[in-house]
Design a protein around this motif. Sequence first.
Motif, PDB file in Angstrom:
ATOM      1  N   ASP A  19       0.828  -1.204   0.000  1.00  0.00           N
ATOM      2  CA  ASP A  19       0.000   0.000   0.000  1.00  0.00           C
ATOM      3  C   ASP A  19       0.866   1.260   0.000  1.00  0.00           C
ATOM      4  O   ASP A  19       0.586   2.226  -0.701  1.00  0.00           O
ATOM      5  N   CYS A  20       1.939   1.233   0.781  1.00  0.00           N
ATOM      6  CA  CYS A  20       2.807   2.407   0.911  1.00  0.00           C
ATOM      7  C   CYS A  20       3.772   2.566  -0.264  1.00  0.00           C
ATOM      8  O   CYS A  20       4.178   3.680  -0.584  1.00  0.00           O
ATOM      9  N   TYR A  29       4.894   9.809  -0.209  1.00  0.00           N
ATOM     10  CA  TYR A  29       3.668   9.033  -0.443  1.00  0.00           C
ATOM     11  C   TYR A  29       3.501   7.987   0.657  1.00  0.00           C
ATOM     12  O   TYR A  29       2.412   7.828   1.215  1.00  0.00           O
ATOM     13  N   LYS A  33       0.424   7.572   3.337  1.00  0.00           N
ATOM     14  CA  LYS A  33      -0.381   6.346   3.420  1.00  0.00           C
ATOM     15  C   LYS A  33      -0.302   5.733   4.821  1.00  0.00           C
ATOM     16  O   LYS A  33      -1.318   5.291   5.361  1.00  0.00           O
TER      17      LYS A  33
END
Length: 68
Positions: A19-20, A29, A33
Amino acid sequence: MLNKYEYLDEEQFWDIMNDCFPEELDIDYAADKLSERSEDEIFRFHNTSAELIKRLQDIRIYDADGLF
């Protein structure tokens, strides 16, 4: 209250990593996240990351001439 030694299971850890860091290493980013998650989950992610890095440091790397 979170026990300071709690960890994520392997599947949870890699879900967060994916996800990260979906395509490339982008620290801003990834921080955005990760900040969307609960404090307990962030601590468990940190503990799990630290444990994996600690284990990686113990791996001895060899080439044809011996230990690096």
